[in-house]
Design a protein around this motif. Structure first.
Motif, PDB file in Angstrom:
ATOM      1  N   ASN A  91       0.840  -1.202   0.000  1.00 58.34           N
ATOM      2  CA  ASN A  91       0.000   0.000   0.000  1.00 58.34           C
ATOM      3  C   ASN A  91       0.875   1.252   0.000  1.00 58.34           C
ATOM      4  O   ASN A  91       0.394   2.349   0.238  1.00 58.34           O
ATOM      5  CB  ASN A  91      -0.924  -0.026   1.214  1.00 58.34           C
ATOM      6  N   ASP A  92       2.156   1.082  -0.248  1.00 60.67           N
ATOM      7  CA  ASP A  92       3.123   2.175  -0.208  1.00 60.67           C
ATOM      8  C   ASP A  92       3.321   2.722  -1.627  1.00 60.67           C
ATOM      9  O   ASP A  92       3.933   2.078  -2.474  1.00 60.67           O
ATOM     10  CB  ASP A  92       4.443   1.664   0.350  1.00 60.67           C
ATOM     11  N   HIS A  93       2.808   3.899  -1.878  1.00 63.25           N
ATOM     12  CA  HIS A  93       2.860   4.469  -3.231  1.00 63.25           C
ATOM     13  C   HIS A  93       4.288   4.737  -3.686  1.00 63.25           C
ATOM     14  O   HIS A  93       4.591   4.618  -4.874  1.00 63.25           O
ATOM     15  CB  HIS A  93       2.016   5.740  -3.306  1.00 63.25           C
ATOM     16  N   TYR A  94       5.162   5.091  -2.757  1.00 61.78           N
ATOM     17  CA  TYR A  94       6.552   5.326  -3.141  1.00 61.78           C
ATOM     18  C   TYR A  94       7.234   4.021  -3.543  1.00 61.78           C
ATOM     19  O   TYR A  94       7.986   3.976  -4.506  1.00 61.78           O
ATOM     20  CB  TYR A  94       7.313   6.013  -2.007  1.00 61.78           C
ATOM     21  N   LEU A  95       6.946   2.952  -2.821  1.00 64.06           N
ATOM     22  CA  LEU A  95       7.514   1.643  -3.149  1.00 64.06           C
ATOM     23  C   LEU A  95       6.991   1.158  -4.500  1.00 64.06           C
ATOM     24  O   LEU A  95       7.745   0.629  -5.325  1.00 64.06           O
ATOM     25  CB  LEU A  95       7.176   0.635  -2.050  1.00 64.06           C
ATOM     26  N   ILE A  96       5.703   1.369  -4.747  1.00 64.65           N
ATOM     27  CA  ILE A  96       5.115   1.002  -6.040  1.00 64.65           C
ATOM     28  C   ILE A  96       5.773   1.812  -7.157  1.00 64.65           C
ATOM     29  O   ILE A  96       6.143   1.266  -8.199  1.00 64.65           O
ATOM     30  CB  ILE A  96       3.588   1.208  -6.010  1.00 64.65           C
ATOM     31  N   CYS A  97       5.941   3.092  -6.922  1.00 61.67           N
ATOM     32  CA  CYS A  97       6.598   3.959  -7.907  1.00 61.67           C
ATOM     33  C   CYS A  97       8.013   3.474  -8.195  1.00 61.67           C
ATOM     34  O   CYS A  97       8.416   3.369  -9.359  1.00 61.67           O
ATOM     35  CB  CYS A  97       6.613   5.399  -7.407  1.00 61.67           C
ATOM     36  N   ILE A  98       8.761   3.154  -7.158  1.00 62.41           N
ATOM     37  CA  ILE A  98      10.132   2.679  -7.326  1.00 62.41           C
ATOM     38  C   ILE A  98      10.161   1.387  -8.139  1.00 62.41           C
ATOM     39  O   ILE A  98      11.036   1.193  -8.987  1.00 62.41           O
ATOM     40  CB  ILE A  98      10.813   2.498  -5.949  1.00 62.41           C
ATOM     41  N   SER A  99       9.184   0.502  -7.900  1.00 64.63           N
ATOM     42  CA  SER A  99       9.163  -0.764  -8.651  1.00 64.63           C
ATOM     43  C   SER A  99       9.020  -0.511 -10.151  1.00 64.63           C
ATOM     44  O   SER A  99       9.673  -1.165 -10.959  1.00 64.63           O
ATOM     45  CB  SER A  99       8.040  -1.672  -8.150  1.00 64.63           C
ATOM     46  N   TYR A 100       8.179   0.454 -10.511  1.00 63.66           N
ATOM     47  CA  TYR A 100       8.004   0.766 -11.935  1.00 63.66           C
ATOM     48  C   TYR A 100       9.216   1.505 -12.505  1.00 63.66           C
ATOM     49  O   TYR A 100       9.609   1.262 -13.641  1.00 63.66           O
ATOM     50  CB  TYR A 100       6.725   1.577 -12.157  1.00 63.66           C
ATOM     51  N   LEU A 101       9.801   2.400 -11.714  1.00 66.10           N
ATOM     52  CA  LEU A 101      11.002   3.097 -12.182  1.00 66.10           C
ATOM     53  C   LEU A 101      12.151   2.121 -12.398  1.00 66.10           C
ATOM     54  O   LEU A 101      12.877   2.223 -13.401  1.00 66.10           O
ATOM     55  CB  LEU A 101      11.403   4.189 -11.193  1.00 66.10           C
ATOM     56  N   LEU A 102      12.320   1.170 -11.481  1.00 63.75           N
ATOM     57  CA  LEU A 102      13.374   0.162 -11.646  1.00 63.75           C
ATOM     58  C   LEU A 102      13.154  -0.670 -12.901  1.00 63.75           C
ATOM     59  O   LEU A 102      14.099  -0.936 -13.648  1.00 63.75           O
ATOM     60  CB  LEU A 102      13.419  -0.763 -10.426  1.00 63.75           C
ATOM     61  N   GLU A 103      11.917  -1.055 -13.137  1.00 62.67           N
ATOM     62  CA  GLU A 103      11.616  -1.836 -14.336  1.00 62.67           C
ATOM     63  C   GLU A 103      11.962  -1.039 -15.590  1.00 62.67           C
ATOM     64  O   GLU A 103      12.597  -1.563 -16.519  1.00 62.67           O
ATOM     65  CB  GLU A 103      10.138  -2.234 -14.342  1.00 62.67           C
ATOM     66  N   ALA A 104      11.594   0.225 -15.615  1.00 66.42           N
ATOM     67  CA  ALA A 104      11.890   1.077 -16.777  1.00 66.42           C
ATOM     68  C   ALA A 104      13.397   1.261 -16.951  1.00 66.42           C
ATOM     69  O   ALA A 104      13.916   1.173 -18.076  1.00 66.42           O
ATOM     70  CB  ALA A 104      11.207   2.433 -16.623  1.00 66.42           C
ATOM     71  N   ILE A 105      14.106   1.487 -15.872  1.00 61.54           N
ATOM     72  CA  ILE A 105      15.554   1.704 -15.938  1.00 61.54           C
ATOM     73  C   ILE A 105      16.277   0.444 -16.415  1.00 61.54           C
ATOM     74  O   ILE A 105      17.156   0.505 -17.284  1.00 61.54           O
ATOM     75  CB  ILE A 105      16.100   2.169 -14.572  1.00 61.54           C
ATOM     76  N   VAL A 106      15.915  -0.702 -15.872  1.00 58.32           N
ATOM     77  CA  VAL A 106      16.593  -1.949 -16.230  1.00 58.32           C
ATOM     78  C   VAL A 106      16.381  -2.285 -17.702  1.00 58.32           C
ATOM     79  O   VAL A 106      17.329  -2.615 -18.417  1.00 58.32           O
ATOM     80  CB  VAL A 106      16.130  -3.107 -15.319  1.00 58.32           C
TER      81      VAL A 106
END
Length: 132
Positions: free
Chosen positions: A84-99
């Motif tokens: 339920n952590d929006h920052y953690l969710i955001c980081i997961s998508y940013l990591l996917e995009a970066i990788v």
């Protein structure tokens, strides 16, 4: 006049709540989807079409060891999206995009169209995670 303002505020609050719930459903659904894809790659479960969806993004056939680590990574960001952590969710998508960007630009390991789709979608969902 006061009654109109009350109704307007109530409707805006309801619309915001529905939008938040819909977006949260998208994150949950995407997290479950990622976990199922990872379990298929690990051959723990067998769901047709999910087993090769991530693997088909790569130009070269991945070795068993590489497949397992890809599956663990996919599973890890899938679980992040269930939070339920929006920052953690955001980081997961940013990591996917970066990788995937890195794999395309520096190593040319992923297919261009697949990469563009994943990166744009991930960045869009990362922005939505922060906004809501």
């Amino acid at each position: 006049n006061t009654k109109f303002q009350f109704l307007f505020k109530t409707n805006i609050h309801t619309i915001n709540h529905i939008s938040f719930m819909f977006l949260y459903f998208i994150f949950i659904f995407n997290g479950i989807y990622d976990i199922l894809c990872a379990l298929c790659i690990l051959q723990i479960i067998n769901i047709h079409h999910l087993d090769n969806l991530h693997l088909d993004m790569f130009h070269n056939h991945l070795h068993v060891f590489e497949k397992r680590f890809l599956a663990y990574w996919i599973m890890s960001y899938g679980f992040m999206r269930l939070s339920n952590d929006h920052y953690l969710i955001c980081i997961s998508y940013l990591l996917e995009a970066i990788v995937f960007t890195n794999e395309y630009i520096y190593y040319n390991q992923v297919k261009k169209n697949n990469c563009i789709f994943v990166v744009i979608t991930s960045l869009f969902l990362a922005c939505l995670a922060i906004v809501f």
